[in-house]
Design an enzyme around this catalytic site. Structure first.
Site, PDB file in Angstrom:
ATOM      1  N   LYS A 139     153.408  26.364 108.709  1.00 58.22           N
ATOM      2  CA  LYS A 139     152.535  27.492 109.232  1.00 58.22           C
ATOM      3  C   LYS A 139     153.438  27.962 110.444  1.00 58.22           C
ATOM      4  CE  LYS A 139     149.777  27.258 112.707  1.00 58.22           C
ATOM      5  NZ  LYS A 139     150.396  28.642 113.033  1.00 58.22           N
ATOM      6  N   GLY A 146     156.394  24.181 119.674  1.00 61.32           N
ATOM      7  CA  GLY A 146     155.644  25.101 120.504  1.00 61.32           C
ATOM      8  C   GLY A 146     155.457  24.327 122.062  1.00 61.32           C
ATOM      9  N   SER A 147     154.247  24.897 122.409  1.00 58.24           N
ATOM     10  CA  SER A 147     153.851  24.512 123.798  1.00 58.24           C
ATOM     11  C   SER A 147     153.469  22.984 124.147  1.00 58.24           C
ATOM     12  CB  SER A 147     152.867  25.563 124.675  1.00 58.24           C
ATOM     13  OG  SER A 147     151.741  25.344 124.007  1.00 58.24           O
ATOM     14  N   VAL A 148     153.591  22.539 125.247  1.00 61.76           N
ATOM     15  CA  VAL A 148     153.292  21.167 125.688  1.00 61.76           C
ATOM     16  C   VAL A 148     151.715  21.271 125.265  1.00 61.76           C
ATOM     17  CG1 VAL A 148     152.930  19.627 127.580  1.00 61.76           C
ATOM     18  CG2 VAL A 148     155.172  20.783 127.281  1.00 61.76           C
ATOM     19  N   PRO A 149     150.757  22.280 125.992  1.00 62.29           N
ATOM     20  CA  PRO A 149     149.349  21.848 125.678  1.00 62.29           C
ATOM     21  C   PRO A 149     149.125  21.619 124.263  1.00 62.29           C
ATOM     22  CG  PRO A 149     149.718  23.582 127.277  1.00 62.29           C
ATOM     23  CD  PRO A 149     151.162  23.260 126.808  1.00 62.29           C
ATOM     24  N   THR A 150     149.611  22.760 123.225  1.00 62.85           N
ATOM     25  CA  THR A 150     149.458  22.412 121.782  1.00 62.85           C
ATOM     26  C   THR A 150     150.128  21.372 121.179  1.00 62.85           C
ATOM     27  OG1 THR A 150     149.522  24.865 121.745  1.00 62.85           O
ATOM     28  CG2 THR A 150     149.292  23.795 120.047  1.00 62.85           C
ATOM     29  N   GLU A 185     158.828  19.210 119.329  1.00 68.69           N
ATOM     30  CA  GLU A 185     160.059  20.029 120.083  1.00 68.69           C
ATOM     31  C   GLU A 185     158.865  21.054 120.998  1.00 68.69           C
ATOM     32  OE1 GLU A 185     163.081  20.142 119.968  1.00 68.69           O
ATOM     33  OE2 GLU A 185     163.365  18.869 118.238  1.00 68.69           O
ATOM     34  N   CYS A 212     163.348  27.992 124.386  1.00 67.73           N
ATOM     35  CA  CYS A 212     162.807  26.701 125.005  1.00 67.73           C
ATOM     36  C   CYS A 212     163.734  26.050 125.979  1.00 67.73           C
ATOM     37  CB  CYS A 212     162.541  25.794 123.690  1.00 67.73           C
ATOM     38  SG  CYS A 212     163.802  25.675 122.626  1.00 67.73           S
ATOM     39  N   GLU A 233     157.141  27.216 133.209  1.00 73.81           N
ATOM     40  CA  GLU A 233     157.925  27.673 132.087  1.00 73.81           C
ATOM     41  C   GLU A 233     157.482  29.082 131.958  1.00 73.81           C
ATOM     42  OE1 GLU A 233     157.315  26.924 127.714  1.00 73.81           O
ATOM     43  OE2 GLU A 233     159.522  26.807 127.625  1.00 73.81           O
TER      44      GLU A 233
HETATM   45  N1  LIG Z   1     161.683  22.488 121.986  1.00 74.70           N
HETATM   46  C1  LIG Z   1     161.814  23.344 120.767  1.00 74.70           C
HETATM   47  O1  LIG Z   1     162.667  23.339 119.866  1.00 74.70           O
HETATM   48  C2  LIG Z   1     161.052  24.731 121.082  1.00 74.70           C
HETATM   49  C3  LIG Z   1     161.631  25.706 120.203  1.00 74.70           C
HETATM   50  C4  LIG Z   1     160.828  27.014 120.463  1.00 74.70           C
HETATM   51  C5  LIG Z   1     159.749  26.997 121.130  1.00 74.70           C
HETATM   52  N2  LIG Z   1     159.435  25.875 121.950  1.00 74.70           N
HETATM   53  C6  LIG Z   1     158.274  26.292 122.648  1.00 74.70           C
HETATM   54  O2  LIG Z   1     157.355  26.909 122.351  1.00 74.70           O
HETATM   55  C7  LIG Z   1     156.437  27.711 123.178  1.00 74.70           C
HETATM   56  C8  LIG Z   1     156.248  29.025 122.697  1.00 74.70           C
HETATM   57  O3  LIG Z   1     155.858  29.231 121.331  1.00 74.70           O
HETATM   58  P1  LIG Z   1     154.242  29.724 121.198  1.00 74.70           P
HETATM   59  O4  LIG Z   1     153.623  30.259 122.116  1.00 74.70           O
HETATM   60  O5  LIG Z   1     154.102  29.890 119.795  1.00 74.70           O
HETATM   61  O6  LIG Z   1     153.511  27.950 121.229  1.00 74.70           O
HETATM   62  P2  LIG Z   1     152.068  27.442 120.813  1.00 74.70           P
HETATM   63  O7  LIG Z   1     151.949  26.135 121.394  1.00 74.70           O
HETATM   64  O8  LIG Z   1     151.181  28.583 121.488  1.00 74.70           O
HETATM   65  O9  LIG Z   1     152.082  27.649 119.249  1.00 74.70           O
HETATM   66  C9  LIG Z   1     153.013  27.039 118.454  1.00 74.70           C
HETATM   67  C10 LIG Z   1     152.289  26.928 117.196  1.00 74.70           C
HETATM   68  O10 LIG Z   1     151.198  25.918 117.243  1.00 74.70           O
HETATM   69  C11 LIG Z   1     150.082  26.633 116.437  1.00 74.70           C
HETATM   70  N3  LIG Z   1     148.830  26.129 117.178  1.00 74.70           N
HETATM   71  C12 LIG Z   1     148.285  26.748 118.060  1.00 74.70           C
HETATM   72  N4  LIG Z   1     147.072  25.730 118.404  1.00 74.70           N
HETATM   73  C13 LIG Z   1     147.138  24.646 117.583  1.00 74.70           C
HETATM   74  C14 LIG Z   1     146.354  23.748 117.276  1.00 74.70           C
HETATM   75  N5  LIG Z   1     145.315  23.585 118.137  1.00 74.70           N
HETATM   76  N6  LIG Z   1     146.562  22.889 116.064  1.00 74.70           N
HETATM   77  C15 LIG Z   1     147.568  22.829 115.383  1.00 74.70           C
HETATM   78  N7  LIG Z   1     148.525  24.163 115.943  1.00 74.70           N
HETATM   79  C16 LIG Z   1     148.346  24.881 116.763  1.00 74.70           C
HETATM   80  C17 LIG Z   1     150.363  28.167 116.771  1.00 74.70           C
HETATM   81  O11 LIG Z   1     149.526  28.984 115.856  1.00 74.70           O
HETATM   82  C18 LIG Z   1     151.941  28.096 116.564  1.00 74.70           C
HETATM   83  O12 LIG Z   1     152.120  28.111 115.195  1.00 74.70           O
HETATM   84  C19 LIG Z   1     157.265  27.786 124.521  1.00 74.70           C
HETATM   85  O13 LIG Z   1     156.515  26.644 125.168  1.00 74.70           O
HETATM   86  C20 LIG Z   1     158.460  27.067 124.020  1.00 74.70           C
HETATM   87  O14 LIG Z   1     159.307  26.642 125.215  1.00 74.70           O
HETATM   88  C21 LIG Z   1     160.036  24.927 121.883  1.00 74.70           C
HETATM   89  O1  LIG Z   2     163.375  28.094 121.747  1.00 74.02           O
HETATM   90  C1  LIG Z   2     164.399  27.180 121.211  1.00 74.02           C
HETATM   91  C2  LIG Z   2     164.594  27.347 119.854  1.00 74.02           C
HETATM   92  C3  LIG Z   2     166.048  26.813 119.547  1.00 74.02           C
HETATM   93  C4  LIG Z   2     167.432  27.170 119.992  1.00 74.02           C
HETATM   94  N1  LIG Z   2     168.352  26.439 119.542  1.00 74.02           N
HETATM   95  C5  LIG Z   2     167.828  25.413 118.951  1.00 74.02           C
HETATM   96  C6  LIG Z   2     168.424  24.354 118.367  1.00 74.02           C
HETATM   97  C7  LIG Z   2     167.556  23.570 117.693  1.00 74.02           C
HETATM   98  C8  LIG Z   2     166.128  23.673 117.588  1.00 74.02           C
HETATM   99  O2  LIG Z   2     165.568  22.728 117.158  1.00 74.02           O
HETATM  100  C9  LIG Z   2     165.678  24.726 118.256  1.00 74.02           C
HETATM  101  C10 LIG Z   2     166.442  25.630 118.858  1.00 74.02           C
END
Ligand SMILES: NC(=O)c1ccc[n+]([C@@H]2O[C@H](COP(=O)([O-])OP(=O)(O)OC[C@H]3O[C@@H](n4cnc5c(N)ncnc54)[C@H](O)[C@@H]3O)[C@@H](O)[C@H]2O)c1
Ligand SMILES: O=CCc1c[nH]c2ccc(O)cc12
Length: 532
Positions: free
Chosen positions: A191, A243-247, A265, A299, A429
């Site tokens: 998704k 995605g984000s920490v809360p999700t 992640e 991220c 963040e």
């Molecule tokens: N560590 C990593 O590899 C990495 C890489 C990219 C982004 N991020 C993080 O992602 C965040 C930005 O992305 P975002 O705004 O899309 O994050 P987000 O948490 O809002 O959404 C991420 C995904 O989760 C889905 N989602 C939302 N609510 C959900 C629920 N209740 N159940 C299941 N799925 C749900 C969303 O539709 C989306 O596909 C930042 O915090 C960023 O640091 C982390």
């Molecule tokens: O937002 C971060 C996405 C990203 C950038 N480099 C990498 C490498 C490996 C990953 O799993 C994510 C990312």
């Protein structure tokens, strides 16, 4: 293959593409939404125009996709690793062949520059090549037991895995999850983010063209509701979430109900530590690479830049000069180095962080404003000027670094110009092009301050002192530490978080362990010795 989206790409320019093909994919083909209910417009960030409609999948569609994935898993998991590798290598080859078209579509949906998007697509096909290479190496152990008995372990797939992705690297995240999953013999239902739904289905078509069984890689569109249907589905063995920490917390909680494996992640607020003995030119370049790729929506960005007090003036002067020179504009132009943010709300959120930083006493050294490019078609785009927060005193006053540090940096707690560790812009963040610069004095102090966060995704250090570099790397509470560079994440290296930035790893050999399980088979060669 329904290649229509890509076929319309070669002549495409910013503001011209409209996507009408269905964005779901299961059972080996694109699938139209059952009903158009709850459709959400998806915007082209560079223009603010509607690019397509994202129609979320409901429970029946999610179930259909998962059932089709399960059927494909029954075939795929029985193939030899080398057979799976052959199909995956073909998928990698097709992506490489279509890299320009896929990258263009990524730019139009996400807003990142074409230069970066091409790099992301190259990372994508390399990730599939890498895991194809590992598919044929999956093996267990043979263990001799007393009396001629023996045991062996089999490395087996998990079943149907779910991938849930963020919008900042839409195509790349799709391959980073699916490549190891498929190499191990799993199926995946993916998704994408509702804000960047366009390129995941292209990968699904490519996998099909390469020869995976119908249903092996499915795409379901939707937001939170669809995501939660996936996390609750009883036929799903694992959820890999970006995605984000809360999700991420919600995903973990939902997955726990049926004891699904989880990889998280999540976000970060990573420290980049620049010591006075660094090679300054490289440190400045490193700080820019740590903050401004993909409009700062990365991220692992090093957004808390700790600079040793003695070199703060020179560092700031150079970093601000280069930040001001970043060409912001049409992301499809090869000369552009920064495009628009993903959405209007994201732009407003990031600008809100800058206003809050000012209120809390930070100085905006450059940028931090909405930006309207001169090209009329970009007037509705979500652009801002890249921003450095710190202290401006060093720039308006001349004098030696030593004199300046004595004047302006000795009493950090009394200064209202510096970023401070307790400011919102330093703690949270931001996910936009905003760098916070903080002075420090000693190694011990900066290590403590760098680790004083609930996040732990990445970290970085610039120094010429080799012992110090490794000492600092060892003391960072983060999944990665870059020494004398930043944001170098090739596929061979494990990537993931400490603390609230998540757990499990993506990339590298170790990820095989997160998409497979061991079965132990015990073989008796003699008679059963029974106590009963
Ligand atoms: N560590 C990593 O590899 C990495 C890489 C990219 C982004 N991020 C993080 O992602 C965040 C930005 O992305 P975002 O705004 O899309 O994050 P987000 O948490 O809002 O959404 C991420 C995904 O989760 C889905 N989602 C939302 N609510 C959900 C629920 N209740 N159940 C299941 N799925 C749900 C969303 O539709 C989306 O596909 C930042 O915090 C960023 O640091 C982390
Ligand atoms: O937002 C971060 C996405 C990203 C950038 N480099 C990498 C490498 C490996 C990953 O799993 C994510 C990312």
């Amino acid at each position: 293959m329904a290649q229509s989206t890509l076929d319309s790409m070669p002549g495409a320019s910013t503001g011209t593409v409209v996507i009408t093909e269905p964005l779901n994919f299961w059972g080996g083909k694109r699938v139209k939404p059952r009903e158009e209910k709850n459709a959400e417009p998806v915007f082209e960030p560079a223009t603010g125009r509607v690019l397509c409609q994202m129609v979320p999948c409901g429970a029946e569609e999610v179930d259909e996709a998962i059932q089709s994935a399960y059927a494909a898993y029954q075939k795929w998991s029985k193939m030899a690793g080398m057979e799976r590798a052959r199909v995956m290598l073909e998928a990698a080859r097709i992506i490489r062949e279509r890299r320009e078209k896929i990258a263009k579509l990524e730019v139009i949906n996400n807003g990142k520059t074409i230069t970066e998007a091409l790099g992301n697509i190259d990372f994508s096909w390399k990730s599939i090549e890498y895991y194809a290479g590992l598919a044929g190496t999956l093996a267990g152990q043979h263990i001799q037991l007393p009396g001629g008995a023996f045991a062996y372990s089999r490395r087996e797939p998990l079943g149907v895995c779910v991938g849930i992705g963020a919008w900042n690297f839409p195509f790349l995240i799709t391959t980073l999850k699916s490549a190891p999953a498929l190499a191990c013999g799993n199926a995946m239902v993916y998704k994408p983010s509702p804000m960047a739904p366009v390129t995941a289905v292209i990968l699904a078509e490519i996998y099909k063209e390469a020869g995976v069984p119908d249903g092996l890689f499915c795409v379901v569109q939707g937001g939170a509701e669809t995501g939660s249907l996936l996390c609750h589905h009883p036929k799903v063995a694992k959820v890999s979430f970006t995605g984000s920490v809360p999700t991420g917390k919600k995903v973990m909680e939902m997955s726990a109900k049926s004891v699904k494996q989880v990889t998280l992640e999540l976000g970060g607020k990573s420290p980049l530590i620049i010591f006075k003995d660094c090679e300054l030119e490289n440190a400045v370049k490193g700080a820019l690479m740590a903050n401004f790729l993909t409009q700062g929506q990365v991220c692992c960005n090093g957004t808390r830049v700790f600079v040793q007090r003695e070199i703060m003036p020179q560092f700031l002067e150079e970093v601000v000069k280069r930040t001001k020179a970043i060409p912001v504009g049409d992301p499809l132009l090869g000369s552009t180095r920064m495009g628009p943010l993903i959405s209007k709300p994201q732009l407003e959120k990031v600008l809100g962080f800058v206003s809050q930083a000012k209120k809390e006493g930070a100085r905006v050294l450059c940028g931090g404003d909405p930006f309207v490019p001169s090209d009329p078609k970009l007037k509705g785009g979500y652009f801002m000027s890249p921003c450095v927060l710190g202290t401006s005193n060093t720039l308006v006053n001349g004098g030696t670094a030593h004199a300046q540090s004595a004047l302006f940096f000795n009493t950090q707690s009394l200064s209202t110009d510096n970023c401070r560790d307790d400011m919102t812009c330093v703690k949270e963040e931001i996910f936009g092009p905003v760098m916070s610069v903080l002075p420090f004095d000693t190694e011990e102090e900066v290590i403590q301050r760098a680790n004083n966060t609930t996040f732990g995704l990445a970290s970085g250090v610039f120094t010429r002192d080799i012992s110090r570099a490794h000492r600092v790397a060892a003391s960072m509470e983060a999944g990665t530490c870059f020494i004398n560079n930043y944001n170098i994440n090739p596929i061979e290296l494990p990537f993931g978080g400490y603390k609230m930035s998540g757990f499990g790893r993506e990339n590298g050999q170790v990820t095989i362990e997160y998409y497979s399980q061991l079965k132990t088979v015990v073989v008796e060669m003699g008679d059963v010795e029974s106590l009963f």
